[in-house]
Motif scaffolding. Structure first.
Motif, PDB file in Angstrom:
ATOM      1  N   UNK A 121      -0.867   9.895  15.749  1.00 47.73           N
ATOM      2  CA  UNK A 121      -0.127   8.668  16.060  1.00 47.73           C
ATOM      3  C   UNK A 121      -0.351   7.626  14.964  1.00 47.73           C
ATOM      4  N   UNK A 122      -1.592   7.560  14.463  1.00 50.03           N
ATOM      5  CA  UNK A 122      -1.894   6.634  13.372  1.00 50.03           C
ATOM      6  C   UNK A 122      -1.067   6.979  12.134  1.00 50.03           C
ATOM      7  N   UNK A 123      -1.018   8.262  11.781  1.00 48.44           N
ATOM      8  CA  UNK A 123      -0.263   8.685  10.594  1.00 48.44           C
ATOM      9  C   UNK A 123       1.234   8.440  10.764  1.00 48.44           C
ATOM     10  N   UNK A 124       1.741   8.650  11.977  1.00 49.48           N
ATOM     11  CA  UNK A 124       3.168   8.402  12.221  1.00 49.48           C
ATOM     12  C   UNK A 124       3.515   6.923  12.109  1.00 49.48           C
ATOM     13  N   UNK A 126       0.838  -1.196   0.000  1.00 49.02           N
ATOM     14  CA  UNK A 126       0.000   0.000   0.000  1.00 49.02           C
ATOM     15  C   UNK A 126       0.878   1.252   0.000  1.00 49.02           C
ATOM     16  N   UNK A 127       0.518   2.220  -0.842  1.00 49.18           N
ATOM     17  CA  UNK A 127       1.282   3.463  -0.935  1.00 49.18           C
ATOM     18  C   UNK A 127       2.130   3.546  -2.181  1.00 49.18           C
ATOM     19  N   UNK A 157     -12.795  11.193   8.313  1.00 52.93           N
ATOM     20  CA  UNK A 157     -12.239  12.164   7.368  1.00 52.93           C
ATOM     21  C   UNK A 157     -10.986  12.859   7.918  1.00 52.93           C
ATOM     22  N   UNK A 158     -10.933  13.006   9.239  1.00 54.95           N
ATOM     23  CA  UNK A 158      -9.859  13.797   9.851  1.00 54.95           C
ATOM     24  C   UNK A 158      -8.445  13.312   9.511  1.00 54.95           C
ATOM     25  N   UNK A 159      -8.133  11.994   9.582  1.00 51.60           N
ATOM     26  CA  UNK A 159      -6.766  11.569   9.249  1.00 51.60           C
ATOM     27  C   UNK A 159      -6.369  11.937   7.813  1.00 51.60           C
ATOM     28  N   UNK A 160      -7.328  11.848   6.880  1.00 49.44           N
ATOM     29  CA  UNK A 160      -7.033  12.213   5.492  1.00 49.44           C
ATOM     30  C   UNK A 160      -6.727  13.711   5.378  1.00 49.44           C
ATOM     31  N   UNK A 161      -7.495  14.536   6.113  1.00 55.91           N
ATOM     32  CA  UNK A 161      -7.263  15.989   6.062  1.00 55.91           C
ATOM     33  C   UNK A 161      -5.907  16.356   6.652  1.00 55.91           C
ATOM     34  N   UNK A 184      -6.643   4.369   3.177  1.00 55.40           N
ATOM     35  CA  UNK A 184      -7.728   3.728   2.424  1.00 55.40           C
ATOM     36  C   UNK A 184      -7.616   2.214   2.492  1.00 55.40           C
ATOM     37  N   UNK A 185      -6.372   1.690   2.340  1.00 58.54           N
ATOM     38  CA  UNK A 185      -6.162   0.245   2.355  1.00 58.54           C
ATOM     39  C   UNK A 185      -6.504  -0.331   3.742  1.00 58.54           C
ATOM     40  N   UNK A 186      -6.306   0.483   4.796  1.00 55.11           N
ATOM     41  CA  UNK A 186      -6.629   0.042   6.159  1.00 55.11           C
ATOM     42  C   UNK A 186      -8.136   0.085   6.417  1.00 55.11           C
ATOM     43  N   UNK A 187      -8.875   0.740   5.510  1.00 56.48           N
ATOM     44  CA  UNK A 187     -10.318   0.853   5.699  1.00 56.48           C
ATOM     45  C   UNK A 187     -10.722   1.996   6.611  1.00 56.48           C
TER      46      UNK A 187
END
Length: 420
Positions: free
Chosen positions: A204-207, A144-145, A167-171, A160-163
């Motif tokens: 933390x998720x994005x990191x 993914x990526x 909306x906030x993490x995408x922003x 997206x692949x994680x499902x």
């Protein structure tokens, strides 16, 4: 509104337990298959397993010891090879498939696509929508990526692949990477109108995501394997051998008598016996399908084994059509499997070589690599542009960046460095 009840007949395919078991095992290497059967035999009193027979067999010079418990070293698979293998399973039109392959060839060291999509569209004769479809196909592949055009897009593709539905993490990935890098959780929370605790959790998720996909072959990534398929020369012919000495042999133990048992124990043993039979049959299907796929591959690529010719273009869909199975079955059959011949050890899937359009006939990526080596052996100072022109004179429709990509994969420096 009127409600009514009506009967409708619908056809659908539901995989049987036997088929599910067979497909599950088909994607396993011999080593993984053996481990799985051993685990099942420990849990199932009706299932027994005979260990593989490790016997010496001197097929090739210098092969002594290979058939013992030692492993052989196989070259690591490149990111492009992994992606091309997956791409064969995508339902793309001819030109879109070509565009997707051009995009894969253009990926940088992080697995990003940073070149112009419009250039890809012009090269492949596509409109903008079709080119975007080709890029989306590449971005749908594993890992993914891959195929992202920026760090933001790489992170969003992984979300997206994680499902991820929020909306906030995408922003944050699209608009607030600088704040994320600074750890400004309060600022992000204020900008998005969310609690500070959620801002911290999303960051933390994005990191935890990868900033890119390594597209540089790593020597230390080499695997130690024992090949399931052996290829021997017999004059002008080839013999394909599935080395069953490496494969565990499960069987059903019928020693248990059901007549003197209570109904609960009897039901348990009957269920265990049915499961054991499925495993035995699935291992046989594993061997049959692997042998059939290997025989078809080697039939097409026999010039490679006999006289060292470049690989012919070959797709998994081609083999699937010959065997009258789904391409995903072929993909499972070759996954993690290796072949040993006089020239060394190769991943079985490496014999699927992408097709590059040419005048009169298509050529494979292997043909292009060999041509580049031959040209540089004669004229070491040739630039990528000059190599591209000569390949095009030979009838191969290839872009300069593709030549540069193949050259880098082979560890050949640029003409500037070679001339210095």
């Amino acid at each position: 509104m009127r409600l009514s009840v009506e009967q409708k007949q619908v056809q659908s395919q539901i995989a049987s337990q036997q088929m599910q078991q067979a497909l599950f095992l088909l994607s396993k290497s011999a080593w993984e298959l053996n481990e799985y059967v051993r685990e099942q035999a420990l849990e199932n009193p009706v299932l027994e397993a005979r260990e593989p027979e490790w016997q010496e067999r001197d097929l090739f010079p210098g092969a002594a010891g290979y058939y013992g418990e030692s492993y052989e070293k196989a070259a690591p698979e490149t990111l492009a090879e992994k992606l091309f293998g997956q791409l064969d399973l995508k339902k793309l039109g001819k030109e879109e498939l070509r565009a997707a392959k051009e995009i894969i060839d253009a990926l940088d060291s992080r697995g990003y696509f940073t070149e112009s999509l419009a250039d890809i569209a012009r090269l492949c004769g596509l409109n903008g929508t079709q080119a975007k479809h080709a890029l989306a196909a590449v971005q749908s592949l594993d890992p993914a990526g891959v195929g992202a055009r920026s760090l933001s897009e790489c992170l969003c593709l992984q979300l997206e692949r994680m499902g991820e539905k929020e909306d906030a993490p995408y922003r944050i990935a699209r608009d607030y990477l600088e704040e994320l890098a600074r750890g400004d959780y309060a600022g992000i929370a204020l900008a998005l109108g969310i609690p500070a605790a959620k801002s911290r959790a999303y960051c933390a998720l994005l990191r935890s995501l990868r900033p890119g996909v390594s597209n540089i072959p790593q020597e230390e990534a080499a695997q130690y394997v024992y090949p399931e398929i052996l290829v021997e020369k017999e004059g002008d012919a080839l013999r394909v051998i599935l080395d069953e000495r490496k494969i565990i042999r499960p069987f059903v133990n019928d020693a248990y008598e059901l007549c003197d048992l209570d109904s609960e124990t009897k039901a348990y043993l009957q269920e265990r016996r049915a499961m054991a039979k499925r495993i035995v049959q699935s291992v046989e299907l594993w061997k049959t399908m692997l042998r059939r796929v290997a025989e078809k591959i080697i039939l097409v690529q026999q010039a490679f084994f006999l006289v060292g010719e470049p690989l012919c273009p070959l797709k998994m869909a081609d083999v699937a059509r010959e065997l009258d199975v789904h391409p995903s079955t072929v993909s499972r059959a070759v996954a993690g499997k290796y072949l040993m011949c006089e020239d060394g050890i190769f991943p079985l899937k490496s014999f699927f070589s992408r097709s590059i359009s040419g005048r009169g006939k298509n050529v494979s990526g292997d043909y292009i690599r060999r041509s580049i080596r031959e040209m540089l052996a004669r004229e070491p100072g040739l630039s990528d542009n000059a190599i591209t022109e000569r390949l095009q004179d030979r009838g191969a429709k290839i872009a300069r960046r593709t030549v540069a990509k193949y050259r880098r994969e082979m560890g050949i420096a640029s003409s500037y460095r070679r001339n210095k």
